[in-house]
Design an enzyme around this catalytic site. Sequence first.
Site, PDB file in Angstrom:
ATOM      1  N   ILE A   1     -59.073  18.065 -18.940  1.00 45.59           N
ATOM      2  CA  ILE A   1     -59.221  16.614 -19.034  1.00 45.59           C
ATOM      3  C   ILE A   1     -60.715  16.317 -19.130  1.00 45.59           C
ATOM      4  O   ILE A   1     -61.470  16.580 -18.196  1.00 45.59           O
ATOM      5  CB  ILE A   1     -58.609  15.895 -17.807  1.00 45.59           C
TER       6      ILE A   1
ATOM      7  N   THR B   1     -65.964  24.407  -7.129  1.00 49.05           N
ATOM      8  CA  THR B   1     -65.624  25.507  -6.236  1.00 49.05           C
ATOM      9  C   THR B   1     -65.104  24.898  -4.944  1.00 49.05           C
ATOM     10  O   THR B   1     -65.846  24.256  -4.214  1.00 49.05           O
ATOM     11  CB  THR B   1     -66.859  26.390  -5.940  1.00 49.05           C
TER      12      THR B   1
ATOM     13  N   GLU C   1     -54.304  21.959 -19.449  1.00 45.95           N
ATOM     14  CA  GLU C   1     -55.092  21.112 -20.341  1.00 45.95           C
ATOM     15  C   GLU C   1     -56.389  20.691 -19.643  1.00 45.95           C
ATOM     16  O   GLU C   1     -56.398  20.371 -18.454  1.00 45.95           O
ATOM     17  CB  GLU C   1     -54.255  19.871 -20.664  1.00 45.95           C
TER      18      GLU C   1
ATOM     19  N   ASN D   1     -58.341  13.207  -6.015  1.00 41.71           N
ATOM     20  CA  ASN D   1     -57.426  14.010  -6.826  1.00 41.71           C
ATOM     21  C   ASN D   1     -56.859  13.236  -8.011  1.00 41.71           C
ATOM     22  O   ASN D   1     -55.768  13.511  -8.497  1.00 41.71           O
ATOM     23  CB  ASN D   1     -56.293  14.580  -5.961  1.00 41.71           C
TER      24      ASN D   1
ATOM     25  N   ASP E   1     -50.963  14.727  -1.705  1.00 40.65           N
ATOM     26  CA  ASP E   1     -52.414  14.792  -1.424  1.00 40.65           C
ATOM     27  C   ASP E   1     -53.135  13.828  -2.366  1.00 40.65           C
ATOM     28  O   ASP E   1     -54.205  14.113  -2.893  1.00 40.65           O
ATOM     29  CB  ASP E   1     -52.932  16.216  -1.607  1.00 40.65           C
TER      30      ASP E   1
ATOM     31  N   ASP F   1     -54.340  18.404  -9.026  1.00 45.00           N
ATOM     32  CA  ASP F   1     -54.204  19.077  -7.723  1.00 45.00           C
ATOM     33  C   ASP F   1     -52.800  18.884  -7.145  1.00 45.00           C
ATOM     34  O   ASP F   1     -52.632  18.293  -6.076  1.00 45.00           O
ATOM     35  CB  ASP F   1     -55.265  18.504  -6.754  1.00 45.00           C
TER      36      ASP F   1
HETATM   37  N1  LIG Z   1     -57.461  19.852 -15.790  1.00 47.01           N
HETATM   38  C1  LIG Z   1     -58.699  19.582 -15.410  1.00 47.01           C
HETATM   39  N2  LIG Z   1     -59.613  19.127 -16.305  1.00 47.01           N
HETATM   40  C2  LIG Z   1     -60.893  18.855 -15.925  1.00 47.01           C
HETATM   41  N3  LIG Z   1     -61.353  19.022 -14.675  1.00 47.01           N
HETATM   42  C3  LIG Z   1     -60.485  19.475 -13.736  1.00 47.01           C
HETATM   43  C4  LIG Z   1     -59.132  19.785 -14.047  1.00 47.01           C
HETATM   44  N4  LIG Z   1     -58.513  20.210 -12.923  1.00 47.01           N
HETATM   45  C5  LIG Z   1     -59.435  20.169 -11.956  1.00 47.01           C
HETATM   46  N5  LIG Z   1     -60.630  19.738 -12.417  1.00 47.01           N
HETATM   47  C6  LIG Z   1     -61.871  19.587 -11.643  1.00 47.01           C
HETATM   48  O1  LIG Z   1     -61.874  20.559 -10.604  1.00 47.01           O
HETATM   49  C7  LIG Z   1     -61.904  19.928  -9.327  1.00 47.01           C
HETATM   50  C8  LIG Z   1     -61.002  20.676  -8.350  1.00 47.01           C
HETATM   51  O2  LIG Z   1     -59.669  20.680  -8.798  1.00 47.01           O
HETATM   52  P1  LIG Z   1     -58.456  20.457  -7.820  1.00 47.01           P
HETATM   53  O3  LIG Z   1     -57.215  20.752  -8.577  1.00 47.01           O
HETATM   54  O4  LIG Z   1     -58.555  19.120  -7.166  1.00 47.01           O
HETATM   55  O5  LIG Z   1     -58.670  21.632  -6.759  1.00 47.01           O
HETATM   56  P2  LIG Z   1     -59.072  21.648  -5.223  1.00 47.01           P
HETATM   57  O6  LIG Z   1     -57.867  22.241  -4.561  1.00 47.01           O
HETATM   58  O7  LIG Z   1     -60.261  22.531  -5.143  1.00 47.01           O
HETATM   59  O8  LIG Z   1     -59.339  20.236  -4.765  1.00 47.01           O
HETATM   60  C9  LIG Z   1     -61.464  18.512  -9.577  1.00 47.01           C
HETATM   61  O9  LIG Z   1     -62.011  17.642  -8.618  1.00 47.01           O
HETATM   62  C10 LIG Z   1     -61.960  18.237 -10.966  1.00 47.01           C
HETATM   63  O10 LIG Z   1     -63.318  17.850 -10.924  1.00 47.01           O
HETATM   64 MG   LIG Z   2     -58.643  18.420  -5.225  1.00 48.91          MG
END
Ligand SMILES: Nc1ncnc2c1ncn2[C@@H]1O[C@H](COP(=O)(O)OP(=O)(O)O)[C@@H](O)[C@H]1O
Ligand SMILES: [Mg+2]
Length: 261
Positions: free
Chosen positions: A152, A62, A150, A201, A196, A212
Site C-alpha cells: 500500500i 521493525t 499488496e 493499524n 487490534d 495487521d
Molecule cells: N501492505 C503494506 N503496505 C505498506 N506498508 C505496510 C504494509 N503492511 C505493513 N506496512 C507498514 O509496516 C508497519 C508494521 O506492519 P504491521 O502489520 O502493523 O505489523 P506490526 O505487528 O509490527 O505492528 C505498518 O505500520 C506500516 O507502516
Molecule cells: Mg501494527
Amino acid sequence: MKRVETKRKRIESELEKRKMKRRRDSDEFKVVEGVIDTSTLKTLYRLLNRGVLSSLYGAISTGKEANVYRGVGSDGKSVAVKIYRMTTAESDYMLEYIIGDPRFQHVKRRSRALIPQWALKEYKNLFRYHEAGVRVPRPIAIERNVVVMEFIGDLESGLPAPLLKDVVLDEPAEVFDSIIEMVEIGVRKANLVHADLSAFNILWYGQPVFIDVSQAVLLEHDNARKYLFRDIQNITTYFSKLGVEIEDPQVIVEAILSGDS
Ligand SMILES: Nc1ncnc2c1ncn2[C@@H]1O[C@H](COP(=O)(O)OP(=O)(O)O)[C@@H](O)[C@H]1O
Ligand SMILES: [Mg+2]
C-alpha cells in the site's frame, strides 16, 4: 599513527571482501542477511523460486513480532513482505487469539510451530477481508513465517502509505464513517473482528486501509464481542479528539451486531 592506519586499511579490505562474498551468495536478499535467521532466508528463497519475489529492499518497519520489508514481485511491482520473527519473546498472547479458532484445530505452543500458524492466520484473515470487500492489502503468498501482500503506497517510488495516526484529515467525519462501515462489513461479510484496530493499524492511502490482521478472530470466538467493543472504542476516542461528534461506542457495536446501522 601509521600502524593504526594500516590496521584500519586491513580491516576495511577484509570487510570489503566479505561484502563481495555475501553479494555473490545472495544478491537478491542482501539487505536481510545477517538480520534474519538461516531458516527464514531459506523461506525467502522458496518464495524466490516460486516466482513470488524477485528481490527485497530495506525495512519499512521493525516491530516486536515482525518486520515489514518492501519487496519486488515477479512482475517488477512493489510488494510488502511481513516476516514474523521465529523466536518471539512474547508469543503467549497469541494463544488467546488462536485457540478456539475452528480454522486452527491443533495449536502448537512452541514458537517454531506457533509462528507459522500465526502468519497463516494473518494470510487467511487478509483473504477473508479482501473477499468481503474490506480494504486490506491483497494477500499474495504465504510461506512459513513470511506473508507477502499488496504494497500500500506508491508502487513506482516504493514510498509506503502513512499510518492514519500521522495524517491530517480534511474530512475526519467521513473517514470515521468509512472506518465504521469497514468494521461492519468485516463483521457481517467476513465474519471477522480485527481485535487490534487503532490509528496505528490503519494506513491512509486516500482512503483507510486496515492492516495487521493476524490477531483478528471469527465472530464465534469467545471474546469477539469484547474485542469489537475495544476496536470501536479506540476509533471513537481517536475521532472524538479530532472533533467529530460521535455516538456512544456501545450503540455503534449493537448496531453493527444487529445489522441495522
Ligand atoms: N501492505 C503494506 N503496505 C505498506 N506498508 C505496510 C504494509 N503492511 C505493513 N506496512 C507498514 O509496516 C508497519 C508494521 O506492519 P504491521 O502489520 O502493523 O505489523 P506490526 O505487528 O509490527 O505492528 C505498518 O505500520 C506500516 O507502516
Ligand atoms: Mg501494527
